[in-house]
Design an enzyme around this catalytic site. Structure first.
Site, PDB file in Angstrom:
ATOM      1  N   CYS A  49       0.843  -1.197   0.000  1.00 17.03           N
ATOM      2  CA  CYS A  49       0.000   0.000   0.000  1.00 17.03           C
ATOM      3  C   CYS A  49       0.879   1.248   0.000  1.00 17.03           C
ATOM      4  O   CYS A  49       1.997   1.235   0.511  1.00 17.03           O
ATOM      5  CB  CYS A  49      -0.909  -0.010   1.231  1.00 17.03           C
ATOM      6  N   ASP A  92       0.431   3.755   1.743  1.00 20.49           N
ATOM      7  CA  ASP A  92       0.406   4.306   3.105  1.00 20.49           C
ATOM      8  C   ASP A  92       1.821   4.649   3.592  1.00 20.49           C
ATOM      9  O   ASP A  92       2.732   3.808   3.531  1.00 20.49           O
ATOM     10  CB  ASP A  92      -0.239   3.285   4.062  1.00 20.49           C
ATOM     11  N   ARG A 151       3.082   4.801   6.328  1.00 18.70           N
ATOM     12  CA  ARG A 151       3.587   4.050   7.486  1.00 18.70           C
ATOM     13  C   ARG A 151       4.070   2.649   7.124  1.00 18.70           C
ATOM     14  O   ARG A 151       4.598   1.931   7.962  1.00 18.70           O
ATOM     15  CB  ARG A 151       2.470   3.946   8.544  1.00 18.70           C
ATOM     16  N   HIS A 176      -2.040  -4.229   4.964  1.00 25.63           N
ATOM     17  CA  HIS A 176      -1.840  -3.786   6.347  1.00 25.63           C
ATOM     18  C   HIS A 176      -3.187  -3.514   6.998  1.00 25.63           C
ATOM     19  O   HIS A 176      -4.145  -3.110   6.337  1.00 25.63           O
ATOM     20  CB  HIS A 176      -0.937  -2.547   6.411  1.00 25.63           C
ATOM     21  N   CYS A 189      -6.010  -0.055   6.952  1.00 28.31           N
ATOM     22  CA  CYS A 189      -5.812   0.546   5.625  1.00 28.31           C
ATOM     23  C   CYS A 189      -6.989   1.473   5.286  1.00 28.31           C
ATOM     24  O   CYS A 189      -8.147   1.045   5.268  1.00 28.31           O
ATOM     25  CB  CYS A 189      -5.684  -0.553   4.575  1.00 28.31           C
TER      26      CYS A 189
HETATM   27 CO    CO Z   1      -3.392   1.141   3.050  1.00 22.28          CO
END
Ligand code: CO
Length: 218
Positions: free
Chosen positions: A42, A44, A46, A98, A101
């Site tokens: 992803c 993302d 993090r 994850h 999400c």
């Molecule tokens: Co995500």
């Protein structure tokens, strides 16, 4: 420009610290990359590929998009897989989802975020396939977690069905596809025990993964 200046300063510091320990590091890397892994994760901020699994530059080829979707008709993702398998000869492809999400959450709750809604239809499809299982869960938190997991399983199946992967297996190239999920709360990457090394075993691995993750007892 202060925000960018900080990045340039940190970059110089980082490059210096590597060269201090290994003076030829960048020279060596500039000549070739030979990663063993392709990471599909992803976007993302993090869930950073190299950092999470402690890999250096040159060790992992990376493709990231919202909600770690693998759509065989997406030229971007398909090209990354093709280049990684045919040219770089990676040995492992990891689909990494994850928990928590935002893309999966939006798809589950049918929230509208804008243009990205179109992209998240891929995750809505996963939700539709597993509607019965998701509806049987007690609350929206459990549904979110489960959809994050089921999304990894479906995207692993998509990787397995790509022309690139099918052809690599047909010619006997070693290539293993894996499904993992990362916890934002503890920083731990979980092995979902989805490992596919041939076209023949793909349907069986898919079915047993779905059965495991559909059981509410998990
Ligand atoms: Co995500």
């Amino acid at each position: 420009m202060d925000a960018l200046n900080r990045l340039f300063a940190q970059n110089r510091q980082w490059a210096n610290s590597i060269t201090k320990h290994d003076p030829d590091f960048f020279k060596r890397l500039s000549e070739q990359q030979k990663p063993e892994y392709l990471w599909i994760g992803c976007s993302d901020s993090r869930v950073t590929a190299n950092q999470i699994v402690g890999l250096q530059p040159g060790e992992v080829f990376v493709h990231r998009n919202i909600a770690n979707v693998v759509d065989p008709d997406d030229l971007n993702c398909a090209s990354v897989i093709q280049f990684a398998v045919d040219v770089l000869k990676v040995r492992h492809i990891l689909v990494v989802g994850h928990y928590g999400c935002g893309g999966v959450k939006a798809a589950l709750r049918c929230e509208r975020v804008g243009l990205a809604d179109k992209w998240l239809r891929h995750v809505e499809k996963v939700k539709d396939i597993h509607r019965e299982c998701l509806c049987s869960l007690p609350d929206s938190g459990a549904q979110e977690d489960r959809l994050c997991e089921l999304n990894v399983i479906e995207q692993v199946a998509h990787v397995c069905s790509t022309e690139t992967v099918q052809e690599a297996w047909a010619r006997g190239q070693f290539l293993m596809i894996h499904g993992c999920i990362y916890g934002l709360k503890d920083g731990l990457l979980q092995d979902m025990k989805i490992n596919v090394a041939s076209a023949e075993e793909a349907p069986r691995v898919y079915a047993s993964a779905v059965a495991r993750y559909q059981s509410t007892a998990e």
